[in-house]
Design a protein around this motif. Structure first.
Motif, PDB file in Angstrom:
ATOM      1  N   THR A 149     -11.521  -3.562   2.138  1.00  0.00           N
ATOM      2  CA  THR A 149     -12.325  -2.777   3.081  1.00  0.00           C
ATOM      3  C   THR A 149     -11.801  -1.338   3.100  1.00  0.00           C
ATOM      4  OG1 THR A 149     -10.814  -3.219   4.912  1.00  0.00           O
ATOM      5  CG2 THR A 149     -12.558  -4.839   4.530  1.00  0.00           C
ATOM      6  N   PRO A 150     -12.502  -0.429   3.799  1.00  0.00           N
ATOM      7  CA  PRO A 150     -11.988   0.942   3.894  1.00  0.00           C
ATOM      8  C   PRO A 150     -10.567   1.037   4.455  1.00  0.00           C
ATOM      9  CG  PRO A 150     -14.291   0.902   4.533  1.00  0.00           C
ATOM     10  CD  PRO A 150     -13.887  -0.540   4.341  1.00  0.00           C
ATOM     11  N   ALA A 151     -10.193   0.119   5.349  1.00  0.00           N
ATOM     12  CA  ALA A 151      -8.847   0.184   5.944  1.00  0.00           C
ATOM     13  C   ALA A 151      -7.770  -0.376   5.028  1.00  0.00           C
ATOM     14  CB  ALA A 151      -8.840  -0.571   7.282  1.00  0.00           C
ATOM     15  N   MET A 152      -8.135  -0.718   3.789  1.00  0.00           N
ATOM     16  CA  MET A 152      -7.178  -1.391   2.900  1.00  0.00           C
ATOM     17  C   MET A 152      -6.958  -0.678   1.570  1.00  0.00           C
ATOM     18  SD  MET A 152      -8.672  -5.249   3.537  1.00  0.00           S
ATOM     19  CE  MET A 152      -7.462  -6.181   2.594  1.00  0.00           C
ATOM     20  N   CYS A 153      -7.538   0.484   1.364  1.00  0.00           N
ATOM     21  CA  CYS A 153      -7.433   1.095   0.033  1.00  0.00           C
ATOM     22  C   CYS A 153      -7.546   2.614   0.118  1.00  0.00           C
ATOM     23  CB  CYS A 153      -8.517   0.531  -0.896  1.00  0.00           C
ATOM     24  SG  CYS A 153     -10.206   0.940  -0.391  1.00  0.00           S
ATOM     25  N   GLY A 154      -7.408   3.263  -1.029  1.00  0.00           N
ATOM     26  CA  GLY A 154      -7.559   4.718  -1.096  1.00  0.00           C
ATOM     27  C   GLY A 154      -6.270   5.416  -1.480  1.00  0.00           C
ATOM     28  N   ARG A 188     -12.843  -7.823  -4.672  1.00  0.00           N
ATOM     29  CA  ARG A 188     -12.341  -9.111  -4.188  1.00  0.00           C
ATOM     30  C   ARG A 188     -11.092  -9.463  -4.990  1.00  0.00           C
ATOM     31  NH1 ARG A 188     -17.343 -10.938  -2.895  1.00  0.00           N
ATOM     32  NH2 ARG A 188     -17.290 -11.158  -0.651  1.00  0.00           N
ATOM     33  N   GLN A 219      -1.123  -3.245   3.598  1.00  0.00           N
ATOM     34  CA  GLN A 219      -1.636  -4.617   3.459  1.00  0.00           C
ATOM     35  C   GLN A 219      -0.609  -5.508   2.779  1.00  0.00           C
ATOM     36  OE1 GLN A 219      -4.546  -5.825   4.787  1.00  0.00           O
ATOM     37  NE2 GLN A 219      -4.491  -3.815   5.739  1.00  0.00           N
ATOM     38  N   TYR A 265     -11.622  10.042   5.107  1.00  0.00           N
ATOM     39  CA  TYR A 265     -11.711   8.738   5.804  1.00  0.00           C
ATOM     40  C   TYR A 265     -12.022   8.972   7.279  1.00  0.00           C
ATOM     41  CZ  TYR A 265      -9.865   4.077   7.259  1.00  0.00           C
ATOM     42  OH  TYR A 265      -9.689   2.817   7.773  1.00  0.00           O
ATOM     43  N   ALA A 269     -16.568 -14.132   1.884  1.00  0.00           N
ATOM     44  CA  ALA A 269     -15.297 -14.612   1.354  1.00  0.00           C
ATOM     45  C   ALA A 269     -14.298 -13.464   1.392  1.00  0.00           C
ATOM     46  CB  ALA A 269     -15.484 -15.099  -0.083  1.00  0.00           C
ATOM     47  N   GLY A 270     -13.110 -13.740   1.905  1.00  0.00           N
ATOM     48  CA  GLY A 270     -12.073 -12.728   1.959  1.00  0.00           C
ATOM     49  C   GLY A 270     -12.021 -11.954   3.258  1.00  0.00           C
ATOM     50  N   ARG A 271     -12.985 -12.215   4.162  1.00  0.00           N
ATOM     51  CA  ARG A 271     -12.954 -11.599   5.497  1.00  0.00           C
ATOM     52  C   ARG A 271     -12.895 -12.709   6.535  1.00  0.00           C
ATOM     53  NH1 ARG A 271     -11.087  -7.322   6.583  1.00  0.00           N
ATOM     54  NH2 ARG A 271     -12.443  -6.868   8.342  1.00  0.00           N
ATOM     55  N   TYR A 273     -20.008  -3.339   1.955  1.00  0.00           N
ATOM     56  CA  TYR A 273     -18.897  -2.855   1.125  1.00  0.00           C
ATOM     57  C   TYR A 273     -19.351  -2.496  -0.290  1.00  0.00           C
ATOM     58  CZ  TYR A 273     -16.203  -4.574   5.036  1.00  0.00           C
ATOM     59  OH  TYR A 273     -15.710  -4.770   6.302  1.00  0.00           O
ATOM     60  N   THR A 274     -20.515  -2.993  -0.677  1.00  0.00           N
ATOM     61  CA  THR A 274     -21.012  -2.702  -2.025  1.00  0.00           C
ATOM     62  C   THR A 274     -22.451  -2.181  -1.989  1.00  0.00           C
ATOM     63  OG1 THR A 274     -21.732  -4.994  -2.264  1.00  0.00           O
ATOM     64  CG2 THR A 274     -19.535  -4.452  -3.110  1.00  0.00           C
ATOM     65  N   GLU A 305      -8.868 -11.863  -0.736  1.00  0.00           N
ATOM     66  CA  GLU A 305      -8.998 -10.768   0.229  1.00  0.00           C
ATOM     67  C   GLU A 305     -10.099  -9.827  -0.252  1.00  0.00           C
ATOM     68  OE1 GLU A 305      -7.258  -9.945   3.050  1.00  0.00           O
ATOM     69  OE2 GLU A 305      -5.554 -11.334   3.026  1.00  0.00           O
ATOM     70  N   LEU A 306     -10.985  -9.468   0.643  1.00  0.00           N
ATOM     71  CA  LEU A 306     -12.010  -8.470   0.342  1.00  0.00           C
ATOM     72  C   LEU A 306     -11.480  -7.093   0.757  1.00  0.00           C
ATOM     73  CD1 LEU A 306     -15.082  -8.044  -0.459  1.00  0.00           C
ATOM     74  CD2 LEU A 306     -15.515  -8.045   2.002  1.00  0.00           C
ATOM     75  N   LEU A 354      -7.887  10.788   2.383  1.00  0.00           N
ATOM     76  CA  LEU A 354      -9.147  10.299   1.802  1.00  0.00           C
ATOM     77  C   LEU A 354      -9.188   8.779   1.785  1.00  0.00           C
ATOM     78  CD1 LEU A 354      -9.560  12.780  -1.204  1.00  0.00           C
ATOM     79  CD2 LEU A 354     -10.124  13.103   1.208  1.00  0.00           C
ATOM     80  N   ASN A 355     -10.397   8.256   1.641  1.00  0.00           N
ATOM     81  CA  ASN A 355     -10.546   6.792   1.581  1.00  0.00           C
ATOM     82  C   ASN A 355     -10.784   6.344   0.132  1.00  0.00           C
ATOM     83  OD1 ASN A 355     -13.249   7.218   0.967  1.00  0.00           O
ATOM     84  ND2 ASN A 355     -13.986   6.768   3.024  1.00  0.00           N
ATOM     85  N   GLY A 356     -11.059   5.061  -0.027  1.00  0.00           N
ATOM     86  CA  GLY A 356     -11.157   4.456  -1.352  1.00  0.00           C
ATOM     87  C   GLY A 356     -12.362   4.884  -2.171  1.00  0.00           C
ATOM     88  N   LEU A 387      -8.475   0.449  -6.739  1.00  0.00           N
ATOM     89  CA  LEU A 387      -9.096  -0.475  -5.787  1.00  0.00           C
ATOM     90  C   LEU A 387     -10.076   0.276  -4.890  1.00  0.00           C
ATOM     91  CD1 LEU A 387      -5.966  -2.580  -4.774  1.00  0.00           C
ATOM     92  CD2 LEU A 387      -7.733  -3.126  -6.483  1.00  0.00           C
ATOM     93  N   THR A 388     -11.207  -0.342  -4.623  1.00  0.00           N
ATOM     94  CA  THR A 388     -12.209   0.318  -3.776  1.00  0.00           C
ATOM     95  C   THR A 388     -12.954  -0.712  -2.925  1.00  0.00           C
ATOM     96  OG1 THR A 388     -13.991   1.978  -3.767  1.00  0.00           O
ATOM     97  CG2 THR A 388     -14.058   0.318  -5.521  1.00  0.00           C
ATOM     98  N   PHE A 389     -13.809  -0.190  -2.044  1.00  0.00           N
ATOM     99  CA  PHE A 389     -14.571  -1.028  -1.121  1.00  0.00           C
ATOM    100  C   PHE A 389     -15.245  -2.181  -1.870  1.00  0.00           C
ATOM    101  CE2 PHE A 389     -15.916   3.023   1.477  1.00  0.00           C
ATOM    102  CZ  PHE A 389     -14.594   3.368   1.631  1.00  0.00           C
ATOM    103  N   GLY A 390     -15.126  -3.379  -1.353  1.00  0.00           N
ATOM    104  CA  GLY A 390     -15.869  -4.518  -1.888  1.00  0.00           C
ATOM    105  C   GLY A 390     -15.156  -5.256  -3.005  1.00  0.00           C
ATOM    106  N   ASP A 446     -13.733  -1.296  10.232  1.00  0.00           N
ATOM    107  CA  ASP A 446     -13.984  -2.465   9.379  1.00  0.00           C
ATOM    108  C   ASP A 446     -14.778  -3.529  10.137  1.00  0.00           C
ATOM    109  OD1 ASP A 446     -12.606  -1.331   7.275  1.00  0.00           O
ATOM    110  OD2 ASP A 446     -10.960  -2.770   7.279  1.00  0.00           O
ATOM    111  N   LEU A 500      -2.628   2.738   2.728  1.00  0.00           N
ATOM    112  CA  LEU A 500      -3.244   1.581   3.396  1.00  0.00           C
ATOM    113  C   LEU A 500      -3.064   0.293   2.596  1.00  0.00           C
ATOM    114  CD1 LEU A 500      -6.505   3.286   4.723  1.00  0.00           C
ATOM    115  CD2 LEU A 500      -4.525   2.557   6.076  1.00  0.00           C
TER     116      LEU A 500
END
Lengths: 320, 320
Positions: free
Chosen positions: B31-36, B97, B44, A231, A11-13, A62-63, B28-29, A224-226, B92-95, A47, B40
């Motif tokens: 992902t690494p390309a969406m947060c941090g 929702r 979105q 990253y 869900a969400g992808r 992701y988790t 929306e889930l 850096l990433n989330g 916000l982080t990976f995974g 991704d 990013l």
């Protein structure tokens, strides 16, 4: 080969269609957040690898966590983007509709090789049957960006540092149902060779014709990433910045950099870094017999640790 | 109010559910390309605005063009992200929702105001009915990031330059079926006031307690988007870099920057820039009565043109 009846996407992808030979396929519309002379498209590819691994291995990457609940990340060890059969990342723009075909195979232990074929939706190549693994590695599907990602699961070994990451396995992860990559195409060898040689140069190649030494400080505001790690797409940004710096040192204008096409990008990830770490960067270049630039970039932490090595083959108009 | 039976989303983009009061909703889930700690997530939000405009106005904003076929872009003029009701972009982080609710209203002429309410999927706030426009502007939905985007259509006025962008209208664009933003909430006034005052500071506010003057060169390797313009999300990256520079000048460590929460981000876009343009940046800060940092950033091109003005309200732990 398939033992999991995994849902084709979470869900969400965006959903996948799964073909009989275990390629997952979907259409992606290119938005501003997915393209440009930056690393946004590279980030999307990453991704898509995580999505494909999730769909192929029946887990949520992701988790992912180890049996004690500590986070485990699907880390990129080797990333290649070959774009010399008629479509390149540099020409992608808003509104392009791409067909993405993805397949995950085992490359031994818990490590995985993910292949993507990216074509314009509607192109003849996108309509034909998906190739086998050997077919993929001919890199000759017309109008296709061929992407290979070698991934391993890692986690932090210390609190609050990105140094000393260690291997780990997420709970409920299995890959023994996956097809295995043929030895000839194992990314493990490429990765080990590049690490050993501190780069992709081979003794038979001509000596570098240009070079530059640079410093780059990892930025807390951009790199850096989330989950606080450097990253993977930022490594590509840092390499591109080094290539641009070399470009400028040769007296070439930004316009010709923006007009270049990167026919092949290879990057080996060997370690991670913290915000404020200063990297020593060496960039060298030679011209191959086809007239394309071959640019090698090495990133080191100032504690001496090799962070990453990269090679790009770049076509550009010397008169731009 | 609805006259278009537009498809709820385009092929290759996540589908929407449309409610009776013209809010579009989807999950929306992350992902690494969406947060941090980068831009990013902001990127979105921008894509979600384009999606919502496409769904609301029955056109494809990713391929919009004037009647002669010249590209027209849905440009960001004012962008606000309010995150002071229990959810911030920084956490916000990976995974994760998220449930995203989006509504587009007219703000006069061809300009549009898009509102997003972003909540964790499953939160009570995400289950309740969507607010009216007045309700949105109370910014009090718990656990909700409130986003407002004021957009206008623009195109290049000269070949090969991002200076002197001009207004334009895409073929087949209509907004007269849309609800109109109440005067009290018009982003047009905010934008005009911030432009006139070269920032968000008001005379009643305390004088800046810290400040810094910086230069930034627009990078051909990182800052532009897929049509060669300075990417709207890069303005946020440049502002964040200026904030980090001020942070360092105050002797604060990267760790505390990475631990901050930005309770409110406002950015007015006044012009665009080319690769290699050098920007003059002024960053000043004062502390408000609640103990939060109020940071103002002004970006100018060296030809004197005002590029953007921004304000952030930042909560952070002074002992981090």
């Amino acid at each position: 080969m398939t033992t999991y009846a995994a849902p084709p996407a979470q869900a969400g992808r965006p959903p996948y269609v799964r073909s009989r030979d275990d390629w997952f396929e979907r259409v992606e519309l290119i938005t501003p957040a997915m393209c440009g002379p930056n690393s946004l498209f590279i980030g999307q590819l990453g991704d898509w690898t995580w999505d494909a691994v999730g769909a192929s291995c029946g887990i949520n990457p992701y988790t992912a966590a180890d049996p004690e609940g500590n986070p485990v990340y699907l880390s990129f060890a080797y990333f290649r983007v070959r774009a010399d059969s008629g479509l390149s990342a540099e020409e992608l723009t808003f509104g392009d509709r791409l067909r993405v075909r993805s397949k995950v195979v085992s490359s031994g232990g818990d490590s995985l090789l993910t292949m993507h074929q990216v074509t314009r939706d509607g192109d003849q190549a996108a309509r034909g049957p998906a190739p086998g693994v050997d077919g993929f590695f001919r890199y000759d599907t017309p109008g296709c960006i061929h992407v290979e990602n070698f991934n391993r699961w890692i986690q932090r070994s210390g609190h609050d540092t990105n140094h000393g990451l260690r291997r780990a396995t997420p709970a409920n992860f299995r890959s023994d149902h996956l097809e295995r990559v043929p030895d000839a195409h194992s990314p493990r060898r490429v990765w080990a060779d590049a690490r050993k040689a501190s780069g992709f140069r081979t003794p038979a190649e001509p000596a570098p014709q240009a070079g530059l030494v640079l410093n780059y400080q990892v930025s807390a505001s951009r790199d850096l990433n989330g989950v606080g790690l450097l990253y993977f797409a930022s490594y590509f940004s840092i390499v591109d910045w080094a290539v641009l710096s070399l470009w400028r040192s040769l007296g070439r204008p930004a316009r010709s950099f923006l007009g270049r096409r990167v026919l092949d990008r290879q990057l080996c990830f060997l370690a991670n870094a913290n915000a404020d770490d200063v990297l020593d960067i060496e960039v060298t270049s030679h011209w191959d017999t086809a007239g394309t630039d071959v640019v090698d970039v090495t990133l080191r932490r100032q504690d001496g640790g090799l962070l990453a090595v990269s090679r790009q083959r770049i076509a550009h108009d010397p008169h731009a």
